[in-house]
Design a protein around this motif. Structure first.
Motif, PDB file in Angstrom:
ATOM      1  N   THR A  70      -0.696  14.060   3.556  1.00 53.54           N
ATOM      2  CA  THR A  70       0.557  14.607   4.060  1.00 53.54           C
ATOM      3  C   THR A  70       1.468  13.476   4.517  1.00 53.54           C
ATOM      4  N   LYS A  71       2.693  13.838   4.812  1.00 60.54           N
ATOM      5  CA  LYS A  71       3.638  12.861   5.357  1.00 60.54           C
ATOM      6  C   LYS A  71       3.074  12.240   6.627  1.00 60.54           C
ATOM      7  N   GLU A  72       2.525  13.071   7.494  1.00 66.18           N
ATOM      8  CA  GLU A  72       2.000  12.596   8.771  1.00 66.18           C
ATOM      9  C   GLU A  72       0.817  11.647   8.564  1.00 66.18           C
ATOM     10  N   GLN A  73      -0.059  11.971   7.626  1.00 61.99           N
ATOM     11  CA  GLN A  73      -1.212  11.101   7.352  1.00 61.99           C
ATOM     12  C   GLN A  73      -0.755   9.755   6.805  1.00 61.99           C
TER      13      GLN A  73
ATOM     14  N   ILE B 147       6.004  18.850  -1.106  1.00 65.70           N
ATOM     15  CA  ILE B 147       6.085  18.256  -2.445  1.00 65.70           C
ATOM     16  C   ILE B 147       4.846  17.423  -2.740  1.00 65.70           C
ATOM     17  N   LEU B 148       4.331  16.708  -1.751  1.00 59.92           N
ATOM     18  CA  LEU B 148       3.107  15.922  -1.951  1.00 59.92           C
ATOM     19  C   LEU B 148       1.950  16.817  -2.384  1.00 59.92           C
ATOM     20  N   GLN B 149       1.885  18.021  -1.831  1.00 59.81           N
ATOM     21  CA  GLN B 149       0.839  18.957  -2.231  1.00 59.81           C
ATOM     22  C   GLN B 149       1.035  19.380  -3.684  1.00 59.81           C
ATOM     23  N   LYS B 150       2.290  19.655  -4.065  1.00 49.04           N
ATOM     24  CA  LYS B 150       2.569  20.020  -5.466  1.00 49.04           C
ATOM     25  C   LYS B 150       2.266  18.851  -6.406  1.00 49.04           C
ATOM     26  N   MET B 151       2.438  17.639  -5.904  1.00 48.46           N
ATOM     27  CA  MET B 151       2.133  16.439  -6.695  1.00 48.46           C
ATOM     28  C   MET B 151       0.625  16.170  -6.792  1.00 48.46           C
ATOM     29  N   ASN B 152      -0.163  16.886  -5.990  1.00 48.49           N
ATOM     30  CA  ASN B 152      -1.615  16.667  -5.907  1.00 48.49           C
ATOM     31  C   ASN B 152      -1.940  15.252  -5.410  1.00 48.49           C
ATOM     32  N   ARG B 153      -1.175  14.793  -4.411  1.00 46.24           N
ATOM     33  CA  ARG B 153      -1.403  13.455  -3.865  1.00 46.24           C
ATOM     34  C   ARG B 153      -2.513  13.430  -2.812  1.00 46.24           C
ATOM     35  N   ARG B 154      -2.817  14.555  -2.232  1.00 42.00           N
ATOM     36  CA  ARG B 154      -3.945  14.716  -1.292  1.00 42.00           C
ATOM     37  C   ARG B 154      -3.786  13.936   0.015  1.00 42.00           C
TER      38      ARG B 154
ATOM     39  N   ARG C 250      -4.384 -11.005  -4.283  1.00 40.56           N
ATOM     40  CA  ARG C 250      -3.501  -9.839  -4.270  1.00 40.56           C
ATOM     41  C   ARG C 250      -4.220  -8.687  -4.951  1.00 40.56           C
ATOM     42  N   PHE C 251      -3.724  -7.478  -4.764  1.00 35.26           N
ATOM     43  CA  PHE C 251      -4.306  -6.336  -5.471  1.00 35.26           C
ATOM     44  C   PHE C 251      -3.291  -5.212  -5.577  1.00 35.26           C
ATOM     45  N   MET C 252      -3.450  -4.414  -6.622  1.00 40.50           N
ATOM     46  CA  MET C 252      -2.653  -3.194  -6.796  1.00 40.50           C
ATOM     47  C   MET C 252      -3.299  -2.349  -7.905  1.00 40.50           C
ATOM     48  N   THR C 253      -3.139  -1.029  -7.851  1.00 40.72           N
ATOM     49  CA  THR C 253      -2.327  -0.298  -6.903  1.00 40.72           C
ATOM     50  C   THR C 253      -3.234   0.417  -5.915  1.00 40.72           C
ATOM     51  N   SER C 254      -2.754   0.639  -4.694  1.00 34.88           N
ATOM     52  CA  SER C 254      -3.523   1.313  -3.657  1.00 34.88           C
ATOM     53  C   SER C 254      -3.066   2.759  -3.501  1.00 34.88           C
ATOM     54  N   HIS C 255      -4.016   3.682  -3.578  1.00 36.69           N
ATOM     55  CA  HIS C 255      -3.690   5.085  -3.309  1.00 36.69           C
ATOM     56  C   HIS C 255      -3.914   5.344  -1.823  1.00 36.69           C
ATOM     57  N   PRO C 256      -2.931   5.913  -1.124  1.00 39.83           N
ATOM     58  CA  PRO C 256      -3.068   6.118   0.317  1.00 39.83           C
ATOM     59  C   PRO C 256      -4.292   6.929   0.723  1.00 39.83           C
ATOM     60  N   LYS C 257      -4.685   7.902  -0.094  1.00 41.26           N
ATOM     61  CA  LYS C 257      -5.791   8.773   0.306  1.00 41.26           C
ATOM     62  C   LYS C 257      -7.121   8.025   0.382  1.00 41.26           C
ATOM     63  N   ASP C 258      -7.229   6.883  -0.285  1.00 43.03           N
ATOM     64  CA  ASP C 258      -8.495   6.142  -0.326  1.00 43.03           C
ATOM     65  C   ASP C 258      -8.453   4.825   0.444  1.00 43.03           C
ATOM     66  N   LEU C 259      -7.362   4.564   1.178  1.00 43.23           N
ATOM     67  CA  LEU C 259      -7.268   3.295   1.897  1.00 43.23           C
ATOM     68  C   LEU C 259      -8.026   3.428   3.220  1.00 43.23           C
TER      69      LEU C 259
END
Length: 482
Positions: A324-327, A315-322, A277-286
């Motif tokens: 989008t919803k679509e991505q 909001i994701l941009q304001k969160m600096n998540r890098r 198992r593994f965690m945590t995964s950031h979507p921008k780097d998967l």
């Protein structure tokens, strides 16, 4: 290495070694001398209580603290009130975590007056905040030992310093590039274990304090990781949880860069290891490479925790998540194509500064489209020192509460439907413990991270067994071993 060292053979008349971890074994031996003196004076060994208050990374750190205390000679206390040494491994992700620590310290202050032997230690993320340490120095003078996340390997040395000086010892590092291997660990479970593959975080999400308290990313050497897992397997471990603030960015700081997917391929080759198992995964780097490895693997569990935090690209941009919803939704589609039976879980924050009803509806839309097996839902917590804490348009409490309740209802309804699809199938479960509510039942964890309760006895603990999932009860199953 720690299995090969006899603390009784260490010469305490010599100067402490300069190299690690040999230096820490020297101080463990020194602490053991203090323990022997304590036993002679009091007719018993001192008792310790390590209290973990945070994430899986903290839990693994707590196992290291417990392992060192065990080597020194402390026995385990039933609870804090009856311990001679209490150490809180703290979390600071949300403000209420800090308040919880202060409340517990107030209670311990009274207990310490009754027990002249009691020492109190504080470590973990909360200790990396300068204003916290100042408050402790001013208002909680009875605390004996304070250290942070970067120098946890120095625990034995810091404990020895406190035992000799009998004064408050504070040792906080702002950052480090140091990783010290081969220290004692006392695992909570004999059959599964967390394994740190990296430390720190470089993402700087605007709401998150973690990069400031855990420091910059640094990856462990892959050979050291594989060696640790091989030792764990030899000691009876069948499942490992690879830990990092963002495991998908593993390897970027190594002299010879290696991707997380490549590391997984190496770990999969370890004989005797059944589950990964593994965690945590950031979507921008998967990466697509990681998705391919997950799809082809026989050992990686069919569960992925993929925090979305918000469904609104604004909001994701304001969160600096890098991303989008679509991505994010495209990524979910890729994962589901490669691993059709995967269980997806997530984290969602409600009430981030500037969040409108339209933004919140975008989050609900993601929940409905992804159909998570479960979601950890949080009300935004303002953390001093983060960019989000000074953002304008903080959302009123009553609005946040209403949105949180609506989100929770949606998440729970979908999760109960998603979990029920496995009813009637036969799945493999790792038996973890006796059921808390019915001693005739055992509790096992499926590859997709759901729990199943079924008739059995404690001889099954640590074994992988096939269970028929007879009845889904929301977020767990009642089953029968076959």
């Amino acid at each position: 290495m720690f299995n090969e060292i006899n603390l009784d053979n260490i010469n305490l008349d010599s100067a402490p070694p300069a190299n690690e971890p040999e230096r820490q074994y020297y101080f463990m031996a020194k602490c053991r001398e203090w323990v022997k003196n304590f036993e002679q004076k009091n007719g018993r060994l001192p008792k310790a209580c390590v209290v973990n208050m945070g994430c899986q990374m903290n839990a693994r750190d707590s196992e290291k603290l417990t392992g060192i205390l065990e080597q020194v000679g402390y026995t385990e206390a039933a609870d804090e009130e009856h311990a001679d040494f209490v150490i809180y491994n703290t979390c600071t992700v949300r403000e209420n975590a800090n308040q919880r620590v202060y409340g517990r310290l107030g209670q311990l202050g009274h207990a310490k007056k009754k027990n002249p032997h009691m020492m109190i230690g504080l470590c973990g993320c909360m200790m990396q905040e300068p204003h916290v340490v100042e408050k402790l120095k001013k208002s909680y003078r009875f605390v004996d030992l304070i250290f942070g996340t970067h120098n946890i390997y120095k625990f034995a040395e810091l404990l020895a310093t406190r035992l000799e000086s009998e004064r408050m010892v504070i040792d906080i590092w702002k950052d480090t590039d140091k990783i010290v291997e081969d220290l004692p660990v006392e695992r909570k479970y004999s059959f599964k274990s967390g394994v740190n593959i990296m430390f720190g975080c470089n993402n700087f999400c605007s709401y998150c304090i973690v990069p400031y308290v855990r420091g910059r990313e640094r990856s462990r050497d892959p050979k050291a990781i594989v060696r640790e897992i091989e030792r764990l397997v030899a000691d009876g471990v069948v499942e490992v949880m690879l830990l990092g603030q963002n495991v998908n960015s593993y390897g970027k700081t190594l002299e010879e860069p290696m991707t997380f997917a490549q590391l997984l391929r190496e770990i999969e080759q370890i004989d005797g290891l059944e589950r990964i198992r593994f965690m945590t995964s950031h979507p921008k780097d998967l990466s697509d490479e990681l998705i391919e490895v997950m799809g082809n693997s026989k050992k990686i569990c069919k569960h992925l925790h993929l925090p979305v935090q918000s469904g609104s690209s604004r909001i994701l941009q304001k969160m600096n998540r890098r991303y989008t919803k679509e991505q994010y939704l495209t990524l979910v589609e890729k994962i589901r194509r490669a691993v059709p039976d995967i269980s997806l879980t997530t984290d969602i924050i409600v009430g981030f500064p500037g969040e409108t009803e339209e933004d919140f509806q975008e989050t609900l839309d993601v929940v409905r489209k992804v159909r998570y097996d479960s979601a950890f839902t949080f009300i935004y917590s303002k953390r001093s020192g983060t960019p989000a804490a000074v953002m304008e348009d903080q959302v009123p409490d009553d609005v946040v509460k209403d949105r949180f309740d609506r989100l929770l209802t949606e998440v729970q309804q979908i999760a109960s439907e998603v979990c029920a699809v496995h009813q009637g199938t036969v799945q493999t479960a790792l038996v973890e413990c006796k059921n808390e509510h019915d001693p005739h039942l055992m509790t096992g964890r499926l590859s997709n991270n759901l729990l199943v309760h079924f008739p059995g006895d404690e001889s099954l603990i640590g074994k992988l067994v096939d269970v028929r999932l007879d009845e889904c009860r929301g977020f767990y199953y009642i089953g029968e071993m076959i």
